[in-house]
Scaffold this motif. Structure first.
Motif, PDB file in Angstrom:
ATOM      1  N   LEU A  99     -38.158   6.946 -31.890  1.00  0.00           N
ATOM      2  CA  LEU A  99     -39.423   7.411 -31.317  1.00  0.00           C
ATOM      3  C   LEU A  99     -40.327   7.998 -32.397  1.00  0.00           C
ATOM      4  O   LEU A  99     -41.548   7.787 -32.380  1.00  0.00           O
ATOM      5  N   LEU A 154     -41.917   5.168 -34.287  1.00  0.00           N
ATOM      6  CA  LEU A 154     -42.995   4.567 -33.496  1.00  0.00           C
ATOM      7  C   LEU A 154     -44.258   5.424 -33.565  1.00  0.00           C
ATOM      8  O   LEU A 154     -45.373   4.895 -33.658  1.00  0.00           O
ATOM      9  N   LYS A 155     -44.088   6.756 -33.513  1.00  0.00           N
ATOM     10  CA  LYS A 155     -45.241   7.646 -33.637  1.00  0.00           C
ATOM     11  C   LYS A 155     -45.878   7.524 -35.022  1.00  0.00           C
ATOM     12  O   LYS A 155     -47.108   7.535 -35.146  1.00  0.00           O
ATOM     13  N   ALA A 183     -37.608  -0.302 -35.013  1.00  0.00           N
ATOM     14  CA  ALA A 183     -38.794   0.462 -34.625  1.00  0.00           C
ATOM     15  C   ALA A 183     -40.066  -0.306 -34.960  1.00  0.00           C
ATOM     16  O   ALA A 183     -41.005  -0.361 -34.149  1.00  0.00           O
TER      17      ALA A 183
END
Length: 255
Positions: free
Chosen positions: A2, A5-6, A96
């Motif tokens: 995550l 991805l950010k 990712a």
């Protein structure tokens, strides 16, 4: 994953990718309206065809340049070292980025899709066009991601990705040339046989982008869904192959 991805999303925002692509598509749409409006007949159909074709080129080439410059900057600024200092595996980075590329492609493909519906393309067929276009962007961008890992030179990676995309768009020509039955006689037989074999090998290796994202889907009824099934299967296979190729490459790299 995550967090990666950010980080990818922040890079998209920092480079103003969505704004740049939107402006380019808006400008190309304005030209499409101008040229299509001057057509003697089927003006709306011409506008839709121009918007679809220009958006296809702009988005694919724009995504190639973005992903390669982003990955190159990641290595040049030693940001990859900071990422790997965290409890994140190399395979997680690939996963990712593949997921990020897929989501970004889905989002960007919505821009021309909305324009095409606004100008009167068939809604059901436009949805098929949208799915096919998303697959095309994902394949092109994932290949660009792989070349950015493989080549140290940013220019080499961009040229390799452009060559891949142009070659894939010309696959119909390569395929028909490879299937043509030449009669090899005389001293120039080798000069005819060798290019044919090269085209045949090319037609096997590269994806059939000539079958993807067809403009006629937007204007006329789709008579057969066989090509669409082929596109879906081939796209998934290529994405998986490129994904594992990136796995292999990043595992061999020394940071």
């Amino acid at each position: 994953m995550l967090a990666l991805l950010k980080f990818f999303a922040l890079s998209v925002k920092r480079d103003r990718l969505l704004i740049s692509l939107f402006l380019l598509i808006f400008i190309s749409s304005a030209f499409s309206i101008f040229f299509g409006g001057n057509a003697i007949a089927e003006q709306t159909q011409m506008i839709v065809a121009y918007i679809a074709s220009s958006s296809r080129i702009i988005i694919n080439l724009g995504m190639i340049v973005f992903i390669i410059t982003h990955i190159t900057r990641l290595f040049y600024n030693k940001e990859i070292d900071f990422v790997l200092s965290k409890p994140i595996s190399r395979k997680s980075i690939i996963c990712a980025y593949t997921l990020g590329i897929s989501l970004l492609s889905l989002l960007i493909a919505l821009i021309p899709t909305a324009l095409l519906i606004a100008f009167g393309s068939l809604i059901q067929n436009t949805f098929v066009w949208f799915i096919s276009f998303t697959f095309e962007i994902v394949i092109t961008t994932t290949f660009a991601f792989l070349t950015s890992l493989f080549f140290r030179s940013q220019v080499s990676a961009i040229l390799a990705s452009f060559t891949f995309y142009i070659g894939a768009r010309m696959m119909g020509f390569f395929y028909m040339s490879a299937r043509y039955d030449y009669i090899y006689t005389g001293i120039d037989s080798l000069s005819k046989w060798l290019p044919q074999k090269i085209m045949y090998i090319t037609s096997v290796v590269l994806p059939r982008f000539d079958l993807y994202t067809q403009t006629n889907w937007l204007l006329y009824e789709i008579k057969s869904y066989e090509n669409i099934k082929f596109i879906a299967v081939q796209a998934v296979m290529y994405i998986i192959i490129l994904h594992f190729a990136a796995f292999y490459d990043i595992e061999k790299k020394e940071f």
